[in-house]
Design a protein around this motif. Structure first.
Motif, short mmCIF file in Angstrom:
data_model
loop_
_atom_site.label_atom_id
_atom_site.label_comp_id
_atom_site.label_asym_id
_atom_site.label_seq_id
_atom_site.Cartn_x
_atom_site.Cartn_y
_atom_site.Cartn_z
N ARG A 15 48.23 32.60 42.18
CA ARG A 15 47.31 32.16 43.22
C ARG A 15 46.94 33.28 44.20
O ARG A 15 46.15 33.07 45.10
N GLY A 16 47.51 34.44 44.01
CA GLY A 16 47.16 35.57 44.87
C GLY A 16 45.93 36.26 44.35
O GLY A 16 44.91 35.64 44.08
N SER A 17 46.01 37.54 44.15
CA SER A 17 44.86 38.31 43.66
C SER A 17 44.40 37.84 42.29
O SER A 17 43.22 37.91 41.98
N SER A 18 45.31 37.34 41.46
CA SER A 18 44.91 36.87 40.14
C SER A 18 44.14 35.55 40.22
O SER A 18 43.54 35.14 39.24
N GLY A 19 44.14 34.91 41.34
CA GLY A 19 43.48 33.63 41.47
C GLY A 19 42.17 33.66 42.23
O GLY A 19 41.57 32.63 42.49
N VAL A 20 41.69 34.84 42.59
CA VAL A 20 40.44 34.94 43.32
C VAL A 20 39.37 35.56 42.44
O VAL A 20 39.66 36.12 41.38
N LEU A 21 38.13 35.48 42.88
CA LEU A 21 37.02 35.94 42.04
C LEU A 21 37.15 37.39 41.59
O LEU A 21 36.68 37.74 40.52
N GLN A 22 37.79 38.23 42.39
CA GLN A 22 37.93 39.62 41.98
C GLN A 22 38.74 39.74 40.69
O GLN A 22 38.64 40.71 39.98
N ALA A 23 39.55 38.75 40.38
CA ALA A 23 40.36 38.79 39.17
C ALA A 23 39.74 37.96 38.05
O ALA A 23 40.36 37.73 37.04
N MET A 24 38.52 37.52 38.23
CA MET A 24 37.85 36.73 37.21
C MET A 24 37.75 37.56 35.93
O MET A 24 37.32 38.71 35.95
N LEU A 25 38.16 36.95 34.83
CA LEU A 25 38.13 37.66 33.56
C LEU A 25 36.88 37.27 32.79
O LEU A 25 36.68 36.10 32.46
N SER A 70 24.83 45.27 34.26
CA SER A 70 23.47 44.73 34.17
C SER A 70 23.09 44.31 32.76
O SER A 70 21.91 44.14 32.46
N THR A 71 24.06 44.14 31.89
CA THR A 71 23.76 43.78 30.51
C THR A 71 24.61 42.58 30.08
O THR A 71 25.63 42.29 30.69
N LEU A 72 24.16 41.90 29.04
CA LEU A 72 24.96 40.83 28.45
C LEU A 72 25.66 41.32 27.19
O LEU A 72 26.25 40.53 26.46
N ALA A 73 25.58 42.61 26.93
CA ALA A 73 26.25 43.20 25.77
C ALA A 73 27.55 43.84 26.24
O ALA A 73 27.54 44.84 26.94
N PRO A 74 28.69 43.23 25.90
CA PRO A 74 29.96 43.80 26.35
C PRO A 74 30.22 45.17 25.73
O PRO A 74 29.73 45.47 24.64
N LYS A 75 30.98 45.97 26.41
CA LYS A 75 31.37 47.28 25.89
C LYS A 75 32.24 47.09 24.65
O LYS A 75 32.87 46.04 24.48
N PRO A 76 32.30 48.11 23.77
CA PRO A 76 33.13 47.97 22.56
C PRO A 76 34.58 47.61 22.90
O PRO A 76 35.18 48.19 23.79
N GLY A 77 35.07 46.60 22.23
CA GLY A 77 36.45 46.15 22.43
C GLY A 77 36.61 45.12 23.53
O GLY A 77 37.65 44.47 23.63
N ALA A 78 35.59 44.92 24.37
CA ALA A 78 35.71 43.99 25.50
C ALA A 78 35.88 42.54 25.03
O ALA A 78 36.66 41.80 25.61
N MET A 79 35.14 42.15 23.99
CA MET A 79 35.27 40.77 23.51
C MET A 79 36.66 40.52 22.93
O MET A 79 37.25 39.46 23.15
N ASP A 80 37.19 41.49 22.18
CA ASP A 80 38.55 41.34 21.64
C ASP A 80 39.57 41.24 22.77
O ASP A 80 40.48 40.41 22.72
N ALA A 81 39.42 42.08 23.79
CA ALA A 81 40.35 42.04 24.93
C ALA A 81 40.22 40.72 25.68
O ALA A 81 41.22 40.13 26.08
N TRP A 82 39.00 40.23 25.83
CA TRP A 82 38.77 38.96 26.51
C TRP A 82 39.39 37.81 25.73
O TRP A 82 40.06 36.96 26.31
N ARG A 83 39.19 37.79 24.41
CA ARG A 83 39.80 36.73 23.58
C ARG A 83 41.33 36.79 23.65
O ARG A 83 42.00 35.77 23.74
#
Length: 127
Positions: A48-58, A64-77
């Motif tokens: 609920r600290g820093s991990s729970g605020v918008l700055q930590a939104m994953l 400015s793009t909807l194309a994630p950087k290479p590897g970003a989708m794998d890291a997100w999943r």
């Protein structure tokens, strides 16, 4: 003489019960460290600290793009799966999924988003 990390005599205190603290705790246990010698300190409710605020939104769609950087989708999943596993293990609600809206105010941004979305759909069928 240094005590190896996996030695049961080594006690470790992790400060912070957010994403980083729990990730470190899990990796130490996975590496064979005795959980009884690990202490995780959190001043409030875990996550609920820093991990729970918008700055930590994953999310993988920064900039400015909807194309994630290479590897970003794998890291997100991986992050989503890890959070789901932690939530399942702890019985605590540790995260919530929400749709992500990106606003395109002008025609140039709309076109840029449309192109990057199309490009990403072609390269990642799960997008």
């Amino acid at each position: 003489m240094k005590t190896p990390l996996h030695s049961p005599q080594k006690e470790i205190t992790i400060i912070g019960g957010g994403l980083a603290g729990w990730t470190l705790f899990e990796h130490l246990v996975s590496a064979g460290h005795d959980p009884a010698t690990l202490t995780l300190l959190e001043k409030g409710v875990s996550g609920r600290g820093s991990s729970g605020v918008l700055q930590a939104m994953l999310h993988p769609f920064t900039g400015s793009t909807l194309a994630p950087k290479p590897g970003a989708m794998d890291a997100w999943r991986y992050s989503r799966q890890w959070l789901q596993a932690q939530q399942s293990k702890s019985g605590q609600n540790m995260y919530t999924e929400h749709p992500l809206w990106r606003v395109a105010i002008d025609e140039k941004t709309q076109t840029q988003f449309a192109r990057s979305f199309e490009k990403t759909q072609q390269s990642d069928p799960h997008y």
